[in-house]
Scaffold this motif. Structure first.
Motif, mmCIF file in Angstrom:
data_model
loop_
_atom_site.group_PDB
_atom_site.id
_atom_site.type_symbol
_atom_site.label_atom_id
_atom_site.label_comp_id
_atom_site.label_asym_id
_atom_site.label_seq_id
_atom_site.Cartn_x
_atom_site.Cartn_y
_atom_site.Cartn_z
ATOM 1 N N ASP A 152 76.072 29.573 -14.760
ATOM 2 C CA ASP A 152 76.068 28.221 -15.317
ATOM 3 C C ASP A 152 77.158 27.343 -14.696
ATOM 4 O OD1 ASP A 152 74.787 26.426 -17.117
ATOM 5 O OD2 ASP A 152 76.518 26.558 -18.464
ATOM 6 N N SER A 153 77.633 27.732 -13.523
ATOM 7 C CA SER A 153 78.685 26.961 -12.867
ATOM 8 C C SER A 153 78.141 25.642 -12.330
ATOM 9 C CB SER A 153 79.296 27.760 -11.721
ATOM 10 O OG SER A 153 79.957 28.916 -12.214
ATOM 11 N N VAL A 154 79.046 24.688 -12.131
ATOM 12 C CA VAL A 154 78.652 23.361 -11.649
ATOM 13 C C VAL A 154 77.973 23.454 -10.291
ATOM 14 C CG1 VAL A 154 79.540 21.131 -10.854
ATOM 15 C CG2 VAL A 154 80.419 22.141 -12.979
ATOM 16 N N PHE A 155 78.523 24.274 -9.377
ATOM 17 C CA PHE A 155 77.926 24.330 -8.038
ATOM 18 C C PHE A 155 76.522 24.919 -8.064
ATOM 19 C CE2 PHE A 155 79.572 28.671 -8.177
ATOM 20 C CZ PHE A 155 78.706 29.406 -7.363
ATOM 21 N N VAL A 156 76.247 25.765 -9.062
ATOM 22 C CA VAL A 156 74.896 26.316 -9.217
ATOM 23 C C VAL A 156 73.936 25.221 -9.675
ATOM 24 C CG1 VAL A 156 73.486 27.992 -10.458
ATOM 25 C CG2 VAL A 156 75.764 28.648 -9.642
ATOM 26 N N HIS A 157 74.367 24.415 -10.636
ATOM 27 C CA HIS A 157 73.546 23.269 -11.058
ATOM 28 C C HIS A 157 73.261 22.354 -9.868
ATOM 29 C CE1 HIS A 157 73.348 23.767 -15.431
ATOM 30 N NE2 HIS A 157 74.613 24.201 -15.380
ATOM 31 N N GLN A 158 74.280 22.132 -9.054
ATOM 32 C CA GLN A 158 74.104 21.253 -7.894
ATOM 33 C C GLN A 158 73.028 21.798 -6.946
ATOM 34 O OE1 GLN A 158 76.346 18.438 -6.468
ATOM 35 N NE2 GLN A 158 78.409 19.185 -6.991
ATOM 36 N N ALA A 186 74.497 32.371 -2.540
ATOM 37 C CA ALA A 186 75.532 31.342 -2.626
ATOM 38 C C ALA A 186 76.587 31.719 -3.665
ATOM 39 C CB ALA A 186 74.895 29.992 -2.978
ATOM 40 N N ILE A 187 76.146 32.290 -4.770
ATOM 41 C CA ILE A 187 77.102 32.707 -5.803
ATOM 42 C C ILE A 187 78.009 33.809 -5.269
ATOM 43 C CG2 ILE A 187 77.306 33.819 -8.064
ATOM 44 C CD1 ILE A 187 74.735 32.338 -8.889
ATOM 45 N N VAL A 188 77.441 34.733 -4.522
ATOM 46 C CA VAL A 188 78.249 35.796 -3.917
ATOM 47 C C VAL A 188 79.224 35.216 -2.894
ATOM 48 C CG1 VAL A 188 78.176 37.881 -2.482
ATOM 49 C CG2 VAL A 188 76.544 37.594 -4.355
ATOM 50 N N ASP A 189 78.752 34.274 -2.074
ATOM 51 C CA ASP A 189 79.641 33.607 -1.107
ATOM 52 C C ASP A 189 80.808 32.923 -1.827
ATOM 53 O OD1 ASP A 189 78.236 34.318 1.168
ATOM 54 O OD2 ASP A 189 77.069 32.461 1.235
ATOM 55 N N TYR A 190 80.489 32.240 -2.908
ATOM 56 C CA TYR A 190 81.517 31.540 -3.695
ATOM 57 C C TYR A 190 82.553 32.534 -4.195
ATOM 58 C CZ TYR A 190 83.553 29.163 -7.784
ATOM 59 O OH TYR A 190 84.418 28.632 -8.717
ATOM 60 N N TYR A 191 82.086 33.613 -4.788
ATOM 61 C CA TYR A 191 83.010 34.623 -5.343
ATOM 62 C C TYR A 191 83.868 35.240 -4.249
ATOM 63 C CZ TYR A 191 84.651 39.086 -7.112
ATOM 64 O OH TYR A 191 85.444 40.147 -7.452
ATOM 65 N N ARG A 192 83.244 35.606 -3.142
ATOM 66 C CA ARG A 192 84.009 36.216 -2.052
ATOM 67 C C ARG A 192 85.043 35.248 -1.487
ATOM 68 N NH1 ARG A 192 80.511 38.393 2.643
ATOM 69 N NH2 ARG A 192 82.516 39.325 3.272
ATOM 70 N N ALA A 193 84.659 33.986 -1.324
ATOM 71 C CA ALA A 193 85.579 32.998 -0.742
ATOM 72 C C ALA A 193 86.775 32.753 -1.654
ATOM 73 C CB ALA A 193 84.835 31.694 -0.464
ATOM 74 N N ARG A 238 83.638 28.171 0.445
ATOM 75 C CA ARG A 238 84.568 27.084 0.120
ATOM 76 C C ARG A 238 83.835 25.749 -0.055
ATOM 77 N NH1 ARG A 238 88.694 29.395 -2.156
ATOM 78 N NH2 ARG A 238 89.646 27.313 -2.228
ATOM 79 N N ARG A 239 82.684 25.567 0.594
ATOM 80 C CA ARG A 239 81.875 24.361 0.304
ATOM 81 C C ARG A 239 81.413 24.391 -1.151
ATOM 82 N NH1 ARG A 239 79.892 25.588 5.628
ATOM 83 N NH2 ARG A 239 80.582 23.988 7.117
ATOM 84 N N HIS A 240 81.045 25.571 -1.619
ATOM 85 C CA HIS A 240 80.630 25.675 -3.025
ATOM 86 C C HIS A 240 81.813 25.466 -3.961
ATOM 87 C CE1 HIS A 240 76.608 26.640 -1.896
ATOM 88 N NE2 HIS A 240 76.928 27.796 -1.329
ATOM 89 N N VAL A 241 83.019 25.842 -3.537
ATOM 90 C CA VAL A 241 84.215 25.549 -4.330
ATOM 91 C C VAL A 241 84.379 24.033 -4.458
ATOM 92 C CG1 VAL A 241 86.744 25.670 -4.363
ATOM 93 C CG2 VAL A 241 85.412 27.702 -3.753
ATOM 94 N N LEU A 242 84.176 23.310 -3.372
ATOM 95 C CA LEU A 242 84.258 21.847 -3.420
ATOM 96 C C LEU A 242 83.169 21.265 -4.324
ATOM 97 C CD1 LEU A 242 84.980 21.071 0.358
ATOM 98 C CD2 LEU A 242 86.597 20.950 -1.562
ATOM 99 N N ALA A 243 81.982 21.856 -4.256
ATOM 100 C CA ALA A 243 80.907 21.392 -5.141
ATOM 101 C C ALA A 243 81.231 21.705 -6.593
ATOM 102 C CB ALA A 243 79.585 22.043 -4.725
#
Length: 403
Positions: free
Chosen positions: A259-265, A279-286, A367-372
């Motif tokens: 339910d994270s913001v970047f997932v909604h995006q 993408a969620i795995v990339d976000y977590y790893r980053a 890190r793009r997903h972190v920005l999102a």
């Protein structure tokens, strides 16, 4: 502690010792064997091979506690001889060398002592083992002793000519420091412990592959190349990846961030479920990797911030082009398609890296997903108004929650 529990623990330590000692053996002797390879549990506990054929077989024995004496009637000695009598063509003078590596110490005036390199006396070892084989009453070693006595004296001599006892070997707790000494010249100036842990991790994967028969051996040259590759990640223009894809519990991470913001995006541009999970795995790893780098002083917050500024600059330009191309009258389906195309383009972009030679793509993607997630960038042309709506809906719910 119950005896069975102790025995299981000792066996587990024995297997760990065999695997880790094999790396020490490889690094210690590879410079003299550049055309050879080493294997685990193929021909023996450990074996050196040349062109696929064993040239040296090694049995590794570990004992817990203070130094234990190795005598002529000891089980370890006869178990090792049994293995070689059964599998190593013991009466072939051209057969591979046979090495018993043990943390025990060969007692004086024993066959094991006579089979050491620095006190070699094969004839004395023949006499002492014959005497032990005839006089021992140990049922565990009985079959081995009888097998040895079935050899002629000449055959015993041929067999033991190939046997060497390497006693007083380092224990399992000493292998870390031995590895550090072997790699001293190649250690990075900082983060030496991290580098050594990466070497052990690489070796654990190699050993597991050999034990599961996914690979047969590892060559001296391959080991040298991998050590250089790992060391290269600690240079000023590179970084080591320490959060591997295999380390991630995917289902747990996805449930945590569903339910994270970047997932909604990403859902706003109809991202498919496969790429959403990735993408969620990339976000977590980053996020996790950046934390580890900062903790290990491999990167500073300023450098990480500069990298994210560059990611945002790249996005700014691409987003502006997308909005310009859409025009003012674009319908929702057209906007979704454009946003999805933008997401894919930047997902695959390799133009921005945290360091010039660091090219592990998950980090920039993550890190793009972190920005999102931080509402700095987005994919849908109307992502800002959608974010306001999303946050306004969630804010009252959060305010009503207890402490």
């Amino acid at each position: 502690m119950p005896a069975g529990q102790h025995d299981a623990s000792a066996s587990a330590i024995g297997y760990l010792y065999q695997v880790n000692w094999c790396l020490i053996e490889l690094l210690q002797r590879a410079p003299d064997r550049p055309d050879q390879a080493i294997s685990i549990e193929t021909h023996d506990d450990v074996a050196w091979e040349q062109a696929g054929s064993p040239v040296e077989l090694l049995q590794a024995k570990h004992h817990i506690g203070s130094a234990i004496a190795l005598g002529d009637k000891d089980v370890d000695l006869w178990k090792t001889l049994t293995v070689w009598m059964n599998t190593a063509q013991p009466t072939d003078p051209q057969g591979p060398e046979l090495i018993l590596v043990t943390t025990a110490v060969a007692a004086a005036n024993t066959a094991a002592h006579a089979l050491r390199r620095d006190s070699r006396n094969t004839q004395a070892a023949v006499i002492k083992l014959n005497d032990a084989a005839r006089t021992s009453t140990n049922k565990i070693t009985e079959n081995a002793r009888m097998r040895f006595l079935d050899f002629t004296e000449a055959e015993q001599q041929i067999f033991l000519n190939r046997v060497t006892v390497a006693d007083g070997a380092l224990g399992v707790d000493d292998l870390d420091e031995k590895l550090r000494k072997l790699l001293w010249a190649a250690l990075p100036h900082a983060n030496q412990d991290l580098y050594l842990s990466m070497v052990w991790k690489w070796w654990a994967g190699v050993a597991l592959d050999m034990l599961q028969r996914r690979r047969q051996r590892v060559g001296a040259g391959e080991a040298q190349a991998m050590l250089s590759h790992l060391r290269d990640q600690f240079s000023e223009d590179n970084l080591p990846t320490t959060v591997e894809l295999a380390d991630v519990d995917e289902n747990h991470v996805i449930a945590l961030h569903a339910d994270s913001v970047f997932v909604h995006q990403m859902r706003w541009v109809a991202c498919n479920e496969v790429n959403l999970r990735k993408a969620i795995v990339d976000y977590y790893r980053a996020v996790t990797q950046a934390t580890k780098w900062i903790t290990e002083d491999l990167i500073g917050l300023h450098e990480l911030g500069k990298f994210e500024d560059n990611l945002r600059d790249e996005w700014d330009r691409a987003f502006a082009d997308m909005v310009e191309d859409l025009g003012l009258d674009a319908d929702e389906n057209t906007k979704i398609a454009a946003g999805k195309a933008l997401l894919r383009t930047l997902r695959d972009s390799t133009s921005v890296n945290v360091r010039p030679r660091y090219n592990d793509a998950f980090f920039a993607r993550g890190r793009r997903h972190v920005l999102a997630e931080n509402q700095v960038i987005g994919w849908h042309p109307d992502f800002q108004s959608r974010l306001e709506e999303l946050l306004s809906v969630s804010a009252p719910a959060e305010a009503s929650e207890g402490p």
